[in-house]
Design an enzyme around this catalytic site. Sequence first.
Site, PDB file in Angstrom:
ATOM      1  N   HIS A 124     -14.099  41.587 -72.366  1.00 51.48           N
ATOM      2  CA  HIS A 124     -12.888  40.856 -72.755  1.00 51.48           C
ATOM      3  C   HIS A 124     -12.422  40.050 -71.566  1.00 51.48           C
ATOM      4  O   HIS A 124     -12.358  40.555 -70.450  1.00 51.48           O
ATOM      5  CB  HIS A 124     -11.783  41.819 -73.207  1.00 51.48           C
ATOM      6  CG  HIS A 124     -10.589  41.087 -73.730  1.00 51.48           C
ATOM      7  ND1 HIS A 124     -10.529  40.579 -74.995  1.00 51.48           N
ATOM      8  CD2 HIS A 124      -9.428  40.748 -73.143  1.00 51.48           C
ATOM      9  CE1 HIS A 124      -9.378  39.963 -75.173  1.00 51.48           C
ATOM     10  NE2 HIS A 124      -8.683  40.053 -74.059  1.00 51.48           N
ATOM     11  N   GLY A 129      -6.362  40.185 -77.576  1.00 51.51           N
ATOM     12  CA  GLY A 129      -6.410  39.172 -78.613  1.00 51.51           C
ATOM     13  C   GLY A 129      -7.050  37.897 -78.124  1.00 51.51           C
ATOM     14  O   GLY A 129      -7.809  37.897 -77.155  1.00 51.51           O
ATOM     15  N   LEU A 186      -9.019  46.676 -82.042  1.00 47.69           N
ATOM     16  CA  LEU A 186      -9.467  45.539 -81.230  1.00 47.69           C
ATOM     17  C   LEU A 186      -8.987  45.644 -79.777  1.00 47.69           C
ATOM     18  O   LEU A 186      -7.799  45.837 -79.518  1.00 47.69           O
ATOM     19  CB  LEU A 186      -8.935  44.244 -81.853  1.00 47.69           C
ATOM     20  CG  LEU A 186      -9.514  42.934 -81.292  1.00 47.69           C
ATOM     21  CD1 LEU A 186     -10.988  42.791 -81.630  1.00 47.69           C
ATOM     22  CD2 LEU A 186      -8.725  41.741 -81.821  1.00 47.69           C
ATOM     23  N   ASP A 187      -9.917  45.499 -78.834  1.00 46.63           N
ATOM     24  CA  ASP A 187      -9.592  45.443 -77.398  1.00 46.63           C
ATOM     25  C   ASP A 187      -8.887  46.698 -76.890  1.00 46.63           C
ATOM     26  O   ASP A 187      -8.145  46.639 -75.901  1.00 46.63           O
ATOM     27  CB  ASP A 187      -8.718  44.214 -77.073  1.00 46.63           C
ATOM     28  CG  ASP A 187      -9.413  42.907 -77.403  1.00 46.63           C
ATOM     29  OD1 ASP A 187     -10.654  42.895 -77.380  1.00 46.63           O
ATOM     30  OD2 ASP A 187      -8.723  41.920 -77.687  1.00 46.63           O
ATOM     31  N   ALA A 188      -9.089  47.813 -77.559  1.00 52.65           N
ATOM     32  CA  ALA A 188      -8.386  49.034 -77.168  1.00 52.65           C
ATOM     33  C   ALA A 188      -9.319  50.177 -76.802  1.00 52.65           C
ATOM     34  O   ALA A 188      -8.873  51.281 -76.513  1.00 52.65           O
ATOM     35  CB  ALA A 188      -7.440  49.475 -78.287  1.00 52.65           C
TER      36      ALA A 188
END
Lengths: 295, 295, 295, 295
Positions: free
Chosen positions: C203, C212, C238-240
């Site tokens: 990311h 995001g 998402l992204d976690a």
Amino acid sequence: MVHRPNPTDRRDPRTGVLLLQCPDAPGIVAAVAGFIADHGGNIVDAQQHTDRSSNQFFQRLVIELDNLDVAAEDLATAFGPVADDLNMSVEFHESDRPLRVAILTSRQEHCLVDLLHRYRAGELPMEPVLVASNHPDAAELTSWFEVPFHHLPIGDAGRSIQEAQLEEHLVAADTDLVVLARYMQVLSPEFCERWAGRCINIHHSFLPAFAGSDPYRQAHARGVKVIGATAHYVTAELDAGPIIAQGVGRVSHRDTVEDFVRRGRELEVAVLASAVAAHLEHRVIIAGDRTIVFS
Amino acid sequence: MVHRPNPTDRRDPRTGVLLLQCPDAPGIVAAVAGFIADHGGNIVDAQQHTDRSSNQFFQRLVIELDNLDVAAEDLATAFGPVADDLNMSVEFHESDRPLRVAILTSRQEHCLVDLLHRYRAGELPMEPVLVASNHPDAAELTSWFEVPFHHLPIGDAGRSIQEAQLEEHLVAADTDLVVLARYMQVLSPEFCERWAGRCINIHHSFLPAFAGSDPYRQAHARGVKVIGATAHYVTAELDAGPIIAQGVGRVSHRDTVEDFVRRGRELEVAVLASAVAAHLEHRVIIAGDRTIVFS
Amino acid sequence: MVHRPNPTDRRDPRTGVLLLQCPDAPGIVAAVAGFIADHGGNIVDAQQHTDRSSNQFFQRLVIELDNLDVAAEDLATAFGPVADDLNMSVEFHESDRPLRVAILTSRQEHCLVDLLHRYRAGELPMEPVLVASNHPDAAELTSWFEVPFHHLPIGDAGRSIQEAQLEEHLVAADTDLVVLARYMQVLSPEFCERWAGRCINIHHSFLPAFAGSDPYRQAHARGVKVIGATAHYVTAELDAGPIIAQGVGRVSHRDTVEDFVRRGRELEVAVLASAVAAHLEHRVIIAGDRTIVFS
Amino acid sequence: MVHRPNPTDRRDPRTGVLLLQCPDAPGIVAAVAGFIADHGGNIVDAQQHTDRSSNQFFQRLVIELDNLDVAAEDLATAFGPVADDLNMSVEFHESDRPLRVAILTSRQEHCLVDLLHRYRAGELPMEPVLVASNHPDAAELTSWFEVPFHHLPIGDAGRSIQEAQLEEHLVAADTDLVVLARYMQVLSPEFCERWAGRCINIHHSFLPAFAGSDPYRQAHARGVKVIGATAHYVTAELDAGPIIAQGVGRVSHRDTVEDFVRRGRELEVAVLASAVAAHLEHRVIIAGDRTIVFS
């Protein structure tokens, strides 16, 4: 077919870069800015530095050329009287004329690969005119980027013959900048003199620590906790030219010499790219043994 | 008796700093430089920045004052017509008039200690006029530095009374800058408004990650590998003001929340000192939600 | 013909890696070390970690296999009774069996290029089994490395059909690890579930800041002075997912969003390579939302 | 009255640290872990390292002492037979017995201030037994921390007399560790020999670059872009002892020698504190000219 970027389409209005150097005195900034304003130029960016110990003034100006009332190629001449009054040395570069770059390498390809991929991604405003090596290994890679490759082994004829061949290629290609991307041959003092300020080397240590050969082995033996890489202009004295950029990374007792080499590669790649970009963007002024690198 | 440095004796000739901000246009640099040259000033350092998205121009000039034909206190007035033409906002600071700084703290002393020792070592060109805290702990330390200490507990009267007392002290001491050195109380929107651009906070996270309270605990729970600290101007919206400086440090699975706190202290100290120095040396211009920090 | 490294020839004696996780208790280290010594194994490297908050014990052991009196493939079984006593979960990997890696990408090639060149230079002990993309751009590059390329556009049939095709390729290639090298498609929760702990994403921000889309634009608007990149295991949220590696770099007011993007690329490349190397060398244990990454 | 932390109350159960070093061989880990388990000890943390070039094994073990069936002071003796079998050198430290530390300084106080404040904040598990200096400047500061101060000027009697006085104080105070916190006197080879492995110096450069005096001036003249600081054990050869920690920071052409000095102070403080903490927490093993520093 490889996509070849147009390095000039990155910034919209046509601009030029003025690099100035002179003894410090009151009124320099006003004299230069006044000249440019009088000729219809707009100063997009200006950075200056005064070195107090040598009392020397340095400035980098980015100028919009479109409304200038003199042609770009005549700017330096028009500026002559101002420069003479101030005992000023002047360099002028048009931003849409990328420098012509020759890359020299030996067996290790990581710096070469990185420079060519950055070029391909439009990150480096340069025209790669040739890659030369004393080994044939990089031929295939270079040809993929559609850049001419010259295999120049040292051979029986010896180093000076090979260097002469190399320089012939450089001159024939109208080379502006030579990048030693882990080129493991020592260049003659005469070559270094002729390409002074136009030849950048990456040394795989935090200079001046571990100058000379096998720096990672030296660093490992000394038990350092930080390793480094140094990009510098080449001078006749080995590993002693003006430093442009340095990078560092942490190591520990767990790292072997081989680990130093592997981790060092990342430093070398990043530091060399940074130094080459600074030169290509005309952000470097050499001041004796040191450099001014504008941001 | 504590040695009190004279912050003005660090640079030889008397200088002043001009901070300028206006819409970008051709000829700004020439107009400003021309004005200064016409009045006998010498530009010792100049840095500028043009923000392309907002088309705004920013400049910081350091000027030698000794041969100026207007008094330093009249410079801004004399410059008025030039500034008006360019729709320019102007700040002028004489370098030999250090800012008067109030430091607010709570229980943790590391940032306070660091600022006072840097002051004592002559590193920060400031006049510490008071230290205030909602706890008595720092009284002894502060008195050793011969700086007035005010213990302002929240008490039964509540937060707004305490804030009023605090502000009375700040005004009475003719405070130029308020530094929140791990001051763990939220200030009212009205206070933040009144001290806008003159109040710096250190937040113990890499903002905007982990805004709010207990950021190290949040960071540990999220399993981050890097922690940070952020110095910013205080605004009514908590932890959302313009960032001046940020620092980061590596952590690993071996580090507990307490380790994060301990290692974070070093980051907080370094980042706050860096931001305060930038403000004291008039190197910061606030541009909306962001800052220009000249080097 | 591209030179294909033999990732197994980097370390001389045949070794295996044991990754252990169990509730902490006295005698674990002795029980494990005793088992290995009893079977003629030599512990070349051992690292352990005890998480005090969860009271969980983690260990990574590198064992020389040559004098072991059980076959490598039977080691886990032989170890069973010891593991059961300690309520221990066990992973065993032979070092000379490189993981089979699939790389997914979209338009931006920098992470893909870097991973393939590192593989080619012998730096990453992996077997690249396929590259897949929703765009055709990377086909030529991938073929140069003699790795199969699959162009899987989203098309009219939609995202779920494309994901099904993708997964078919992954399964057919006997994929051990999926690397999302700037793959700009969101994967379904079911896919994430099935590949849990075997799918790494890069990311382009310092998570959890700027999760995001378009993180560099978010970061620029916020006026940060440091940007980052985060490599993490993919989870349905998402992204976690658990963070494996993070990197950071300094930016200033001079940098535009495009500069953030350009400088961010270097961070992404370095952070993803570091995370992938850690996974390939069996140095990562997932512990809930966090990771243990042995050095 | 200054608050004096109890350095032992940071970790709950009583623990001890074993530092082991021996030629590598199969079964070491099992032999050691077995011994501890047999005596009722629990291994809280274990780190090991094998140096392949010298074939030497190093291990640091943290052991809970409470359920041990031998008294802490008898542990080394009980362990004797195991150690003899393995030709192992053994150090054992009880965590609740903080080392007795003497700090030597000259005119510059930043490292001294930092160490004493960290001690006061409970960050460094040490007992500061004395501060000595060849200048009187630090007397007041030291007394504020309620640590004995000795002013030991070189004087007419000369360096060797002063060193003898100094060593008398060190011995009288039962000193475990001597920290040279910018102590600007060269110590005799005999002193270095006697305090080998128990005397830490901070050098204000990135050793081995710029060994000797005035390293910041050397670094500035060389035009480096990164400066550093190095903490190392003192040996008879000046600035050549085993390195414990190094730190680095970026500089530019804008920085004068004085800026190097100022910025270097932050590096010196951080690097020295890190090295002293590593020694106090028994995380360092000296291996010839290098160190193993466990994390």
